[in-house]
Design a protein around this motif. Structure first.
Motif, PDB file in Angstrom:
ATOM      1  N   ALA A   1     -39.742 -11.107  58.486  1.00 55.43           N
ATOM      2  CA  ALA A   1     -38.353 -10.983  58.924  1.00 55.43           C
ATOM      3  C   ALA A   1     -38.250 -11.138  60.431  1.00 55.43           C
ATOM      4  O   ALA A   1     -37.336 -11.792  60.948  1.00 55.43           O
ATOM      5  CB  ALA A   1     -37.797  -9.630  58.483  1.00 55.43           C
ATOM      6  N   GLU A   2     -39.226 -10.558  61.144  1.00 59.57           N
ATOM      7  CA  GLU A   2     -39.188 -10.646  62.611  1.00 59.57           C
ATOM      8  C   GLU A   2     -39.340 -12.090  63.077  1.00 59.57           C
ATOM      9  O   GLU A   2     -38.629 -12.531  63.980  1.00 59.57           O
ATOM     10  CB  GLU A   2     -40.308  -9.783  63.199  1.00 59.57           C
ATOM     11  N   ALA A   3     -40.247 -12.819  62.402  1.00 57.06           N
ATOM     12  CA  ALA A   3     -40.424 -14.228  62.766  1.00 57.06           C
ATOM     13  C   ALA A   3     -39.144 -14.998  62.523  1.00 57.06           C
ATOM     14  O   ALA A   3     -38.724 -15.830  63.340  1.00 57.06           O
ATOM     15  CB  ALA A   3     -41.567 -14.827  61.948  1.00 57.06           C
ATOM     16  N   ALA A   4     -38.498 -14.719  61.378  1.00 57.22           N
ATOM     17  CA  ALA A   4     -37.255 -15.424  61.054  1.00 57.22           C
ATOM     18  C   ALA A   4     -36.197 -15.158  62.113  1.00 57.22           C
ATOM     19  O   ALA A   4     -35.517 -16.079  62.587  1.00 57.22           O
ATOM     20  CB  ALA A   4     -36.750 -14.980  59.681  1.00 57.22           C
ATOM     21  N   ARG A   5     -36.078 -13.894  62.523  1.00 52.65           N
ATOM     22  CA  ARG A   5     -35.072 -13.567  63.530  1.00 52.65           C
ATOM     23  C   ARG A   5     -35.411 -14.211  64.865  1.00 52.65           C
ATOM     24  O   ARG A   5     -34.536 -14.706  65.568  1.00 52.65           O
ATOM     25  CB  ARG A   5     -34.982 -12.047  63.707  1.00 52.65           C
ATOM     26  N   SER A   6     -36.689 -14.227  65.191  1.00 46.85           N
ATOM     27  CA  SER A   6     -37.036 -14.719  66.524  1.00 46.85           C
ATOM     28  C   SER A   6     -36.890 -16.231  66.636  1.00 46.85           C
ATOM     29  O   SER A   6     -36.753 -16.751  67.740  1.00 46.85           O
ATOM     30  CB  SER A   6     -38.456 -14.283  66.905  1.00 46.85           C
ATOM     31  N   ILE A   7     -36.906 -16.959  65.507  1.00 49.10           N
ATOM     32  CA  ILE A   7     -36.601 -18.390  65.639  1.00 49.10           C
ATOM     33  C   ILE A   7     -35.112 -18.648  65.479  1.00 49.10           C
ATOM     34  O   ILE A   7     -34.671 -19.781  65.358  1.00 49.10           O
ATOM     35  CB  ILE A   7     -37.403 -19.275  64.651  1.00 49.10           C
TER      36      ILE A   7
END
Lengths: 307, 226
Positions: free
Chosen positions: B126-132
């Motif tokens: 989820a964090e990766a998704a938000r950060s992109i």
């Protein structure tokens, strides 16, 4: 916490939105409950005559407590026997086939095959089916009354749960490092000794939370004894409602008894899990109340664990 | 053998078991998804409702729930689920009440299966998704839900198998499914008991074995490798 995978930390707008959603949801829930309560009150389910019996000792003494006793007796017997039998089955399934060819290897292989077939068969059959069959067999042989219902209830539970426990223990052993078994044989222990002294104690500790959860499954399944006329909580308590027609009140009381006991056991399982983890052990999750993904199933294997 | 099949309507009983399994499976999938949504929501009140539902119904024996459906819903409250003019009213009504009980109970397991699907997702996804820079709905659609469903296949399969076996409990309110055969045989003709048990047991193995193999294969195939 899974919520954090799904949602970001809320900002001021999201907080407002959540508050509105919470208020609407709360209102809908309250409305549904109000309709249910209104419907029940409409049918006189809250009349004092229907609830008064529970304030009298005789209801508890003559109906509920003897029923609870029956439930607990069946549950304790089933759990103890299943544990012993389950551990024995697990040992048989875990003995390594000797490397050297010969009659010993053939015997071990045959034994493992029989045990595997037995475990898979008893896990595939519904508990109630086994209970009904044993009860039918006992009544055909003149044992339908007396201890027949108890035997049928406990035997049905044991056939199923010993196999589930066997699989729980086995998956616990699978998770141990293979060095444990090798170390056992290298200090000269026999195959059986290695399983008994080295592998089983570690596996049972690791699987303790799952085993405790299995207790909940057994406790709930004692209610199946109702169908083989065993004097458990439901069977014993139902006659008390014939006079007042207060079966709704009775079932609520009985449900509360079950929920309190089972909830306490599931909390115990979680507590044990946390303690074992705190000691730095690898633990299989408790899977409260017979989580289908939890006890009895190696990961990735669909077998219909204890519900 | 033939008298067993002709006198005890085994095919009717088998069909009742299959029908009860299918209806309860669909019902509990719907109810369970709703409860899981409540349990996973960020709103405290909704989470509380979902958690209470699961804790209440999962800790109650199925026998008690199905008994309540018959004795409370129908007899006390007069809620019938069939046309009372129907000559088969008692059978149809009992069957539907049993399906309601099965749905209510197994919905809790469906909910927990779905939740465990979400729990297998590492937070980094989820964090990766938000950060992109993906939005909430994009994160859900592209990252979270596909992984959650794939992780939930095995526990859902376990629930389905357990549900199939649990249809036997419907005999408690006299629904004539496979375990009803065994009960009736015990009462009328104990000589047929062994045969009846073998036939009925074989039907259950025939029902659950393909499910286990098929869903196990599917579970391995779609499993997210981590």
């Amino acid at each position: 916490m899974s919520a954090s995978v799904l949602f970001d930390a809320p900002g001021p707008r999201a907080k407002r939105r959540y508050a509105i959603l919470g208020a609407v949801g709360g209102l809908v829930f309250a409305a549904v409950m109000a309709v249910v309560i209104w419907k029940l009150a409409d049918k006189d389910q809250f009349a004092s005559t229907k609830w008064k019996p529970f304030a009298e000792w005789s209801t508890w003494k003559n109906y509920i407590l003897p029923g609870l006793r029956g439930t607990l007796i069946a549950a304790v017997l089933a759990i103890v026997i299943s544990l012993v039998l389950g551990a024995a089955l697990a040992m048989l399934r875990l003995i390594e086939v000797p490397k050297r060819k010969g009659p010993a290897a053939v015997a071990v292989r045959a034994l493992r095959w029989v045990v595997t077939a037995w475990v898979e068969l008893t896990r595939a059959l519904p508990v109630l089916l086994m209970m009904l069959f044993i009860f039918g067999w006992l009544s055909a042989h003149g044992q339908g009354s007396g201890s027949g219902p108890l035997i049928a209830t406990v035997a049905g539970l044991v056939f199923y749960n010993s196999s589930v426990i066997c699989e729980v223990i086995r998956s616990g052993v699978d998770q141990l490092p293979s060095g444990q078994r090798e170390a056992g044989s290298s200090i000269g222990l026999s195959a059986g000794q290695t399983v008994r002294i080295i592998l089983l104690p570690q596996a049972i500790t690791a699987m303790l939370p799952s085993l405790i959860s299995q207790v909940i499954v057994v406790l709930k399944d004692t209610a199946l004894g109702y169908n083989v006329l065993y004097g458990e909580l439901l069977y014993k308590s139902k006659p008390a409602t014939s006079l007042n027609g207060n079966i709704f009140a009775m079932l609520i009381v009985l449900a509360v008894i079950y929920i309190v006991i089972n909830y306490a056991i599931s909390k115990l399982a979680t507590w044990v899990e946390r303690r074992l983890q705190a000691r730095g052990r690898k633990v299989a999750p408790a899977g409260a109340a017979g989580d289908p993904g939890g006890p009895g199933n190696a990961p990735g294997v669909v077998a219909g664990g204890g519900i | 053998m033939s008298s067993l099949f002709s006198d005890y309507q085994i095919w009717t009983a088998l069909w009742a078991t299959v029908k009860l399994t299918l209806i309860s499976a669909v019902g509990s999938l719907i109810v369970g998804t709703i409860v899981a949504t409540l349990r996973l929501s960020p709103v405290g009140v909704l989470r509380f409702v979902g958690t209470s539902y699961v804790n209440i119904f999962r800790n109650t024996p199925l026998t008690l729930i199905i008994l309540s459906c018959s004795f409370v819903l129908y007899i006390q409250l007069g809620i019938s689920l069939a046309d009372s003019a129907d000559p088969k009213f008692a059978d149809v009504n009992g069957f539907r009440l049993a399906a309601v009980g099965m749905t209510v109970y197994h919905a809790t397991y469906v909910c927990e299966a779905l939740r465990s699907g979400f729990n297998t997702i590492p937070i980094g996804q989820a964090e990766a998704a938000r950060s992109i820079g993906l939005t909430f709905s994009q994160t859900m659609r592209e990252i979270i839900l596909p992984q959650a469903f794939r992780g939930a296949v095995v526990p859902l399969g376990n629930t389905l198998i357990a549900l199939t076996k649990n249809t036997t409990v419907a005999v408690t309110i006299s629904v004539y499914e496979l375990s009803g055969v065994l009960k009736t045989v015990t009462e009328r003709d104990p000589g047929l008991l062994n045969l009846a048990f073998m036939v009925v047991g074989a039907f259950f193995i025939l029902l659950t074995l393909p499910m286990g193999v098929g869903l196990g294969w599917l579970g391995k195939r779609v499993a997210v490798k981590r």
